[in-house]
Enzyme design. Sequence first.
Site, mmCIF file in Angstrom:
data_model
loop_
_atom_site.group_PDB
_atom_site.id
_atom_site.type_symbol
_atom_site.label_atom_id
_atom_site.label_comp_id
_atom_site.label_asym_id
_atom_site.label_seq_id
_atom_site.Cartn_x
_atom_site.Cartn_y
_atom_site.Cartn_z
ATOM 1 N N ASP A 1 23.315 -38.866 -0.919
ATOM 2 C CA ASP A 1 23.400 -37.966 -2.075
ATOM 3 C C ASP A 1 24.244 -36.730 -1.830
ATOM 4 O O ASP A 1 24.646 -36.058 -2.782
ATOM 5 C CB ASP A 1 21.993 -37.519 -2.498
ATOM 6 C CG ASP A 1 21.115 -38.678 -2.926
ATOM 7 O OD1 ASP A 1 21.668 -39.741 -3.266
ATOM 8 O OD2 ASP A 1 19.883 -38.522 -2.911
ATOM 9 N N SER B 1 17.611 -38.296 13.488
ATOM 10 C CA SER B 1 17.350 -38.792 14.841
ATOM 11 C C SER B 1 18.620 -39.089 15.613
ATOM 12 O O SER B 1 18.744 -38.757 16.801
ATOM 13 C CB SER B 1 16.477 -40.050 14.779
ATOM 14 O OG SER B 1 15.199 -39.755 14.272
ATOM 15 N N SER C 1 19.708 -42.134 -8.197
ATOM 16 C CA SER C 1 18.493 -41.487 -8.696
ATOM 17 C C SER C 1 18.790 -40.317 -9.628
ATOM 18 O O SER C 1 17.857 -39.645 -10.081
ATOM 19 C CB SER C 1 17.655 -40.974 -7.513
ATOM 20 O OG SER C 1 18.386 -40.003 -6.783
ATOM 21 N N GLU D 1 0.820 -1.212 0.000
ATOM 22 C CA GLU D 1 0.000 0.000 0.000
ATOM 23 C C GLU D 1 0.854 1.263 0.000
ATOM 24 O O GLU D 1 0.525 2.251 -0.665
ATOM 25 C CB GLU D 1 -0.924 0.013 1.235
ATOM 26 C CG GLU D 1 -1.924 -1.132 1.273
ATOM 27 C CD GLU D 1 -1.437 -2.322 2.076
ATOM 28 O OE1 GLU D 1 -2.246 -2.897 2.817
ATOM 29 O OE2 GLU D 1 -0.234 -2.665 1.965
ATOM 30 N N THR E 1 19.221 -39.120 3.071
ATOM 31 C CA THR E 1 19.450 -38.416 1.810
ATOM 32 C C THR E 1 20.770 -37.651 1.860
ATOM 33 O O THR E 1 21.520 -37.615 0.879
ATOM 34 C CB THR E 1 18.287 -37.453 1.526
ATOM 35 O OG1 THR E 1 17.074 -38.207 1.400
ATOM 36 C CG2 THR E 1 18.520 -36.660 0.248
#
Length: 352
Positions: free
Chosen positions: A194, A216, A162, A46, A190
């Site tokens: 990766d 964890s 992957s 505004e 992961t």
Amino acid sequence: MARALRLARKGLFTTTPNPRVGCVVVRDGAVVGEGWHERAGEAHAEIHALNAAAEASRGATVYVTLEPCSHHGRTPPCADALIAAGVVRVAVAMRDPNPQVGGNGLEKLRAAGIAYEDGLMEAEALELNIGFFSRMTRGRPWVRLKVAASLDGKTALNNGRSQWITGPEARRDGHAWRARACAILTGAGTVRDDDPRLTVRDVDTDRQPLRVVVDSHLETPPGARLLEGGNALVAAATEDAGKIAVLRAAGAEVLVLPNPQGKVDLVRLLQVLAERGVNELHVEAGHKLNGSLLREGLVDELLMYFAPTLLGSGREMFPLPELTELSGRHDLKIVDLRRVGADIRILARPLS
């Protein structure tokens, strides 16, 4: 209002933790000023629009995608600025879910004799700020889980490889979704397999989302690439002072959030992220964490890329429990379906 929403989208990558807002000032049927909120701590939409309109604001109608704020935050109230500018009418797409505003901005306008209406293109405005709305009303971010898979639903080979199932266009598109998120979530598996950076690279932006690892047992290697440059948080379930010290020395923040099963309390983690201003949480994780998030009902949206290929044996997208009745299935609503390069992109939301 459609123009105001297009302006608001210009802040898609930059406004966090604030909402994306656009504003258009109209007088005698002509646009005399417009603006959008660019980043937190700077002027709201505004104010930019009123400054652009200058004296033409007096007697004008203002179209804004979110209710004008009524409280002092890092900037003064926009409702007061609209009143001071002498506008005569304000059209609002949606009311602000922030309890500090929640109708107070519109009440200020009404008390000053300014006509207003709300709900104009409300659904479009909600979609633009669905994460902000989630954080304000549920106390948790909007969780978007991204997966890339073959047509037979495999995200990787059994050995974990992957890269790459989908094509370069789909990967660039995925970076645009990363860029709009406040934080990116992944799992320790992961990171170990990766070693991703989880940064935005194929989109022009000067803001990098917070990188969050669900870990964890504090297995994240201190040399992991996503720890480079800081801006990383490791959520653990065990108090191991030695491992915590090593990760902190590598630039990570470590939070210990155990649940009764000795895993990271995912519900509590989402609450903590919301408390830190995370509106949209983008998940790029392995099948185990994906499955945990789905089983706990924490996924709001699935962003799925399917490549025109078959892998046969491989890792599944979500290791969900076997069903014995179809009534237990996870039904989805497809929100968007399109081609991205050679691949198919589906945006879907759980019906429940």
